[in-house]
Design an enzyme around this catalytic site. Structure first.
Site, mmCIF file in Angstrom:
data_model
loop_
_atom_site.group_PDB
_atom_site.id
_atom_site.type_symbol
_atom_site.label_atom_id
_atom_site.label_comp_id
_atom_site.label_asym_id
_atom_site.label_seq_id
_atom_site.Cartn_x
_atom_site.Cartn_y
_atom_site.Cartn_z
ATOM 1 C CB CYS A 139 -0.886 0.042 1.246
ATOM 2 S SG CYS A 139 -1.988 -1.358 1.399
ATOM 3 C CG LEU B 275 -2.697 -4.040 -3.768
ATOM 4 C CD1 LEU B 275 -3.452 -3.796 -5.063
ATOM 5 C CD2 LEU B 275 -1.260 -4.424 -4.087
ATOM 6 C CG ASN C 196 3.470 -0.730 2.604
ATOM 7 O OD1 ASN C 196 4.529 -0.415 2.099
ATOM 8 N ND2 ASN C 196 2.726 -1.687 2.107
ATOM 9 N N GLY C 197 2.359 -3.342 4.681
ATOM 10 C CA GLY C 197 3.075 -4.596 4.904
ATOM 11 C C GLY C 197 2.144 -5.743 5.204
ATOM 12 C CB THR D 111 23.997 -2.714 -10.389
ATOM 13 O OG1 THR D 111 25.361 -2.387 -10.658
ATOM 14 C CG2 THR D 111 23.829 -4.202 -10.495
ATOM 15 N NE ARG E 253 23.312 -4.401 -15.606
ATOM 16 C CZ ARG E 253 24.539 -4.212 -15.122
ATOM 17 N NH1 ARG E 253 25.336 -3.313 -15.663
ATOM 18 N NH2 ARG E 253 24.970 -4.915 -14.098
#
Length: 414
Positions: A2, A50, A75-76, A338, A341
């Protein structure tokens, strides 16, 4: 997953400030709430939802009749909320796993609360009765949290930095937006004006220490000073299966990223086995991404055929990858080469999952290379001790790299 956002002691109109909260709307496509705090007209919460558990009563900030003075935005996922309910006899009013945070705090304060949670979390807890604000984040920083605190006590907290950078405040010098440290909680005094003052920042857990909630895992104890290989292997299997099992608490469809490498293949295979055990009756969707005929696609296809998953392949070309770079950097909030990518593919596969499927909760094999020294440069380690030190450094910094990538690329598409 969320998006959480909160302000304390805002000098500016909150209806203007809340526009900043909309910058993290991608994290919660199901619902949005903006709520002022009773008695503190310059304090508020914003929440993008969510819905993964309790679709009826899961809106935030969470408040329950028993503790009308407590406000929680988190959130979690808290995996041991049912075990804690049994252990302490908590009476829940919702099916939301995060409700346990309110009950734990009321029972034993913030230190016990943070230490006993088995899960991934970032939360803001407001206690209006005692005029305290608490911030906390899980051991590895799996869930993101940023804060900005000015010298005169204006506090902004958000899941992503983009929700804090354009806040209006009377002081001309804007304070720096900083990530909240994993494995820590912070205590702040809430003044009558709505401003705050930091009291203490406490490290409640180090990733090298056994957590307080470890009693949930039925592993065999190793006699001190001895090393029994079969016991170690058995314990790894138990811990690994438990790690997958406890993440099956979602009320939405589950899928799995699959590169064909060892880590994601093991997760997908165990996930499929456990889903059958608990009678989840839809097929597991697995997702692989790569360029035409890439080794990952071929390996993932082989694994998916072997375990019998409903497999999806996403093929992209270099032009599509290049076109996604700016969006990816905006989502990641990092310029680490990194990480950027490695995030292109994960961003594009997440976009596909959102558009083409109904899978909402996604498993992956993140974190194992750091833990088990899976990166190729570990072959050059001068000694086992130095390899272990490097492994610890990588785990400590996970929240800046691979954990950040996994959260932002998936959250960008809800």
């Amino acid at each position: 997953m969320c998006g959480i956002w909160a302000l304390f002691g805002s000098d500016e109109c909150l209806s203007v400030q809340c526009l900043s909260a909309m910058k993290i709307a991608h994290r919660g496509p199901d619902a949005f709430r903006f709520e002022n705090v009773n008695g503190f007209t310059n304090c508020c919460f914003g929440f993008h939802r969510l819905a993964v558990v309790d679709q009826l009563y899961g809106m935030q900030p969470i408040r329950v009749k028993k503790f009308p003075y407590l406000w929680l935005c988190y959130n979690g996922e808290i995996y041991n909320f049912k075990q804690l309910q049994k252990q302490f006899g908590f009476e829940y009013q919702t099916l939301v796993d995060g409700e346990v945070i309110l009950h734990l705090y009321n029972r034993g304060g913030i230190e016990q609360t943070a230490s006993m949670l088995d899960g991934v979390f970032a939360f803001i807890l407001l206690d209006t009765a005692n005029r305290k604000v608490f911030l906390a984040r899980d051991t590895y920083g799996v869930r993101p949290l940023f804060k900005v605190l000015t010298d005169d006590g204006f506090l902004g907290v958000c899941s992503e930095a983009k929700g804090l950078i354009n806040l209006k405040h009377s002081t001309s010098l804007c304070s720096k937006v900083e990530p909240f440290l994993p494995g820590h909680y912070e205590v702040l005094d809430l003044k009558p004006s709505g401003k705050v003052a930091s009291v203490e920042l406490v490290k409640f857990h180090s990733y090298k220490d056994e957590p307080l909630h470890a009693a949930c895992d039925t592993v065999e104890n190793l006699p001190s000073g001895s090393f029994d290989l079969e016991t170690v292997k058995s314990n790894i299997r138990i811990l690994f299966e438990n790690a997958v099992r406890k993440r099956l608490m979602a009320h939405r469809r589950i899928g799995c990223l699959l590169s064909g490498g060892l880590d994601s293949s093991l997760v997908a295979a165990v996930l499929l086995k456990l889903m059958k055990e608990i009678n989840i009756n839809y097929p597991l969707q697995t997702f692989a991404i790569g360029m035409e005929n890439s080794p990952d696609l071929l390996a993932a296809r082989k694994v998916a055929t072997h375990i019998g998953s409903e497999h999806h392949e996403v093929i992209f070309n270099s032009e599509e990858g290049i076109q996604a770079i700016e969006e990816v950097i905006f989502s990641l909030e990092t310029y680490d080469i990194t990480t950027i990518r490695a995030s292109i593919g994960m961003y594009l596969v997440s976009k596909y999952i959102r558009k083409k499927t109904d899978s909402v909760v996604i498993f992956s094999g993140e974190g194992s290379d750091e833990l088990t020294q899976g990166y190729i440069y570990f072959h050059k380690a001068p000694s086992p001790e130095e390899a272990a030190e490097e492994s610890e450094r990588l785990l400590k910094e996970l929240y800046l790299f691979d954990v950040l990538r996994a959260d932002r690329t998936t959250a960008a598409h809800g």
